[in-house]
Design a protein around this motif. Structure first.
Motif, PDB file in Angstrom:
ATOM      1  N   LEU A  77       1.550  -1.143   0.238  1.00 39.40           N
ATOM      2  CA  LEU A  77       0.412   0.834  -0.120  1.00 39.40           C
ATOM      3  C   LEU A  77       0.712   1.147   0.128  1.00 39.40           C
ATOM      4  O   LEU A  77       1.631   1.493   1.137  1.00 39.40           O
ATOM      5  CB  LEU A  77      -0.493   0.621   1.529  1.00 39.40           C
ATOM      6  N   ILE A  78       0.459   2.060  -0.729  1.00 37.72           N
ATOM      7  CA  ILE A  78       1.607   3.498  -1.255  1.00 37.72           C
ATOM      8  C   ILE A  78       0.615   4.592  -0.570  1.00 37.72           C
ATOM      9  O   ILE A  78      -0.579   4.851  -0.945  1.00 37.72           O
ATOM     10  CB  ILE A  78       1.769   3.399  -2.411  1.00 37.72           C
ATOM     11  N   PHE A  79       1.210   5.258   0.479  1.00 37.71           N
ATOM     12  CA  PHE A  79       0.782   6.786   0.864  1.00 37.71           C
ATOM     13  C   PHE A  79       1.792   7.423   0.989  1.00 37.71           C
ATOM     14  O   PHE A  79       2.902   7.534   0.526  1.00 37.71           O
ATOM     15  CB  PHE A  79      -0.663   6.230   2.183  1.00 37.71           C
ATOM     16  N   THR A  80       0.797   8.453   0.915  1.00 37.67           N
ATOM     17  CA  THR A  80       1.245  10.078   1.184  1.00 37.67           C
ATOM     18  C   THR A  80       1.279  10.255   2.992  1.00 37.67           C
ATOM     19  O   THR A  80       0.183  10.506   2.768  1.00 37.67           O
ATOM     20  CB  THR A  80       1.423  11.003   0.191  1.00 37.67           C
ATOM     21  N   GLU A  81       2.408  10.626   3.399  1.00 38.02           N
ATOM     22  CA  GLU A  81       2.229  10.855   5.172  1.00 38.02           C
ATOM     23  C   GLU A  81       2.580  12.768   4.897  1.00 38.02           C
ATOM     24  O   GLU A  81       2.494  13.619   4.154  1.00 38.02           O
ATOM     25  CB  GLU A  81       3.184  10.743   6.202  1.00 38.02           C
ATOM     26  N   HIS A  82       0.807  13.023   5.654  1.00 38.58           N
ATOM     27  CA  HIS A  82       0.625  14.777   5.817  1.00 38.58           C
ATOM     28  C   HIS A  82       0.775  15.456   7.524  1.00 38.58           C
ATOM     29  O   HIS A  82       0.523  14.034   8.037  1.00 38.58           O
ATOM     30  CB  HIS A  82      -0.469  14.910   5.179  1.00 38.58           C
ATOM     31  N   LYS A  83       0.345  16.076   7.949  1.00 39.07           N
ATOM     32  CA  LYS A  83       0.497  15.997   9.333  1.00 39.07           C
ATOM     33  C   LYS A  83      -0.907  15.910   9.764  1.00 39.07           C
ATOM     34  O   LYS A  83      -1.128  15.575  11.153  1.00 39.07           O
ATOM     35  CB  LYS A  83       0.828  18.161   9.395  1.00 39.07           C
ATOM     36  N   GLU A  84      -2.301  16.065   8.919  1.00 44.87           N
ATOM     37  CA  GLU A  84      -3.062  15.680   9.131  1.00 44.87           C
ATOM     38  C   GLU A  84      -3.390  14.490   8.946  1.00 44.87           C
ATOM     39  O   GLU A  84      -4.875  13.345   9.762  1.00 44.87           O
ATOM     40  CB  GLU A  84      -3.965  16.545   8.541  1.00 44.87           C
ATOM     41  N   GLY A  85      -2.931  13.593   8.217  1.00 48.57           N
ATOM     42  CA  GLY A  85      -2.830  12.443   8.913  1.00 48.57           C
ATOM     43  C   GLY A  85      -2.345  11.543   7.310  1.00 48.57           C
ATOM     44  O   GLY A  85      -1.412  11.665   6.847  1.00 48.57           O
ATOM     45  N   ILE A  86      -2.971  10.490   6.891  1.00 52.32           N
ATOM     46  CA  ILE A  86      -2.389   9.484   5.634  1.00 52.32           C
ATOM     47  C   ILE A  86      -2.883   9.191   4.412  1.00 52.32           C
ATOM     48  O   ILE A  86      -4.347   9.166   4.964  1.00 52.32           O
ATOM     49  CB  ILE A  86      -2.036   8.240   6.090  1.00 52.32           C
ATOM     50  N   GLU A  87      -2.741   9.898   3.446  1.00 49.80           N
ATOM     51  CA  GLU A  87      -3.274   9.630   2.315  1.00 49.80           C
ATOM     52  C   GLU A  87      -3.336   8.280   1.188  1.00 49.80           C
ATOM     53  O   GLU A  87      -2.011   8.688   0.548  1.00 49.80           O
ATOM     54  CB  GLU A  87      -3.201  11.148   1.262  1.00 49.80           C
ATOM     55  N   VAL A  88      -3.837   7.737   1.402  1.00 46.15           N
ATOM     56  CA  VAL A  88      -3.313   6.104   0.267  1.00 46.15           C
ATOM     57  C   VAL A  88      -3.430   6.237  -0.913  1.00 46.15           C
ATOM     58  O   VAL A  88      -4.602   7.021  -0.955  1.00 46.15           O
ATOM     59  CB  VAL A  88      -4.653   5.151   1.001  1.00 46.15           C
ATOM     60  N   GLN A  89      -2.761   6.213  -2.058  1.00 43.15           N
ATOM     61  CA  GLN A  89      -2.569   6.268  -3.053  1.00 43.15           C
ATOM     62  C   GLN A  89      -2.463   5.048  -4.050  1.00 43.15           C
ATOM     63  O   GLN A  89      -3.974   5.323  -4.627  1.00 43.15           O
ATOM     64  CB  GLN A  89      -1.867   6.769  -3.725  1.00 43.15           C
ATOM     65  N   LEU A  90      -2.699   4.362  -3.767  1.00 45.60           N
ATOM     66  CA  LEU A  90      -2.440   2.623  -4.773  1.00 45.60           C
ATOM     67  C   LEU A  90      -2.317   1.965  -3.913  1.00 45.60           C
ATOM     68  O   LEU A  90      -1.315   1.723  -3.338  1.00 45.60           O
ATOM     69  CB  LEU A  90      -2.528   3.055  -6.050  1.00 45.60           C
ATOM     70  N   LEU A  91      -2.403   0.806  -4.488  1.00 44.20           N
ATOM     71  CA  LEU A  91      -1.990  -0.778  -4.039  1.00 44.20           C
ATOM     72  C   LEU A  91      -1.293  -1.253  -5.023  1.00 44.20           C
ATOM     73  O   LEU A  91      -1.246  -1.234  -5.881  1.00 44.20           O
ATOM     74  CB  LEU A  91      -3.705  -1.807  -3.699  1.00 44.20           C
ATOM     75  N   GLU A  92       0.061  -0.832  -4.732  1.00 41.80           N
ATOM     76  CA  GLU A  92       1.552  -0.992  -5.747  1.00 41.80           C
ATOM     77  C   GLU A  92       1.492  -3.050  -5.764  1.00 41.80           C
ATOM     78  O   GLU A  92       1.189  -3.627  -4.525  1.00 41.80           O
ATOM     79  CB  GLU A  92       2.730  -0.846  -5.807  1.00 41.80           C
ATOM     80  N   ILE A  93       1.150  -3.414  -7.250  1.00 39.89           N
ATOM     81  CA  ILE A  93       1.441  -4.891  -7.445  1.00 39.89           C
ATOM     82  C   ILE A  93       2.741  -4.735  -8.242  1.00 39.89           C
ATOM     83  O   ILE A  93       2.735  -5.192  -9.287  1.00 39.89           O
ATOM     84  CB  ILE A  93       0.215  -5.440  -8.067  1.00 39.89           C
ATOM     85  N   ASP A  94       3.948  -5.014  -8.165  1.00 39.15           N
ATOM     86  CA  ASP A  94       4.937  -5.307  -8.406  1.00 39.15           C
ATOM     87  C   ASP A  94       5.786  -6.188  -8.349  1.00 39.15           C
ATOM     88  O   ASP A  94       5.468  -6.346  -7.195  1.00 39.15           O
ATOM     89  CB  ASP A  94       5.582  -3.539  -7.958  1.00 39.15           C
ATOM     90  N   SER A  95       5.884  -6.934  -9.455  1.00 39.16           N
ATOM     91  CA  SER A  95       6.452  -8.236  -8.606  1.00 39.16           C
ATOM     92  C   SER A  95       8.066  -8.714  -8.626  1.00 39.16           C
ATOM     93  O   SER A  95       8.563  -9.727  -8.494  1.00 39.16           O
ATOM     94  CB  SER A  95       5.954  -9.645  -9.329  1.00 39.16           C
ATOM     95  N   THR A  96       8.646  -7.393  -8.756  1.00 40.11           N
ATOM     96  CA  THR A  96       9.842  -7.558  -8.714  1.00 40.11           C
ATOM     97  C   THR A  96      10.367  -6.310  -7.725  1.00 40.11           C
ATOM     98  O   THR A  96      11.820  -6.711  -7.415  1.00 40.11           O
ATOM     99  CB  THR A  96      10.335  -6.875 -10.299  1.00 40.11           C
ATOM    100  N   HIS A  97       9.632  -6.178  -6.813  1.00 35.39           N
ATOM    101  CA  HIS A  97      10.205  -5.506  -5.554  1.00 35.39           C
ATOM    102  C   HIS A  97      10.512  -6.574  -5.014  1.00 35.39           C
ATOM    103  O   HIS A  97      10.015  -7.364  -4.896  1.00 35.39           O
ATOM    104  CB  HIS A  97       9.127  -4.506  -4.781  1.00 35.39           C
ATOM    105  N   TYR A  98      11.106  -6.015  -3.350  1.00 36.53           N
ATOM    106  CA  TYR A  98      11.367  -7.036  -2.689  1.00 36.53           C
ATOM    107  C   TYR A  98      11.999  -8.382  -3.177  1.00 36.53           C
ATOM    108  O   TYR A  98      11.819  -8.881  -2.519  1.00 36.53           O
ATOM    109  CB  TYR A  98      10.393  -7.310  -1.620  1.00 36.53           C
ATOM    110  N   GLY A  99      12.548  -8.163  -4.181  1.00 37.25           N
ATOM    111  CA  GLY A  99      13.218  -9.077  -5.144  1.00 37.25           C
ATOM    112  C   GLY A  99      12.694 -10.557  -5.195  1.00 37.25           C
ATOM    113  O   GLY A  99      13.312 -11.768  -5.612  1.00 37.25           O
TER     114      GLY A  99
END
Length: 107
Positions: free
Chosen positions: A82-104
């Motif tokens: 789950l990809i998100f942006t951090e703000h003072k007022e909270g978290i803004e969830v942007q997308l669910l990334e399905i990347d088969s090459t991440h983490y090796g």
């Protein structure tokens, strides 16, 4: 913590457990994945600040290099995050990334 969904399909997935968005349709078939996703978002709602996510090692919380976003894993045995942006007022969830090459992972 305040959580805002930038992607309406992710909000629908959180609230109802399913979505009509073709991007996430395949993931909706896995009941355990949906339960894990809802659990992660519930956890984001329950923490006081974003840094508290670091205490849950199974999330693999990280600030992404060369980007302004952060990420957490949905489930230890899977590659979705789950990809998100951090703000003072909270978290803004942007997308669910399905990347088969991440983490090796080389599927």
């Amino acid at each position: 913590m305040n959580v805002i969904f930038k992607d309406k399909a992710l909000e629908e997935l959180y609230e109802t457990g399913k979505t009509k968005d073709s991007k996430y349709k395949k993931l909706c078939r896995s009941k355990s994945f949906i339960e894990d996703y809802i659990g992660v978002v519930d956890l984001m709602f329950s923490v006081d600040k974003v840094d508290d996510l670091k205490t849950y090692s199974y999330l693999h919380y990280e600030k992404l290099k060369y980007r302004t976003e952060s990420s957490v894993r949905i489930d230890n045995g899977r590659i979705e995050r789950l990809i998100f942006t951090e703000h003072k007022e909270g978290i803004e969830v942007q997308l669910l990334e399905i990347d088969s090459t991440h983490y090796g992972n080389k599927r």
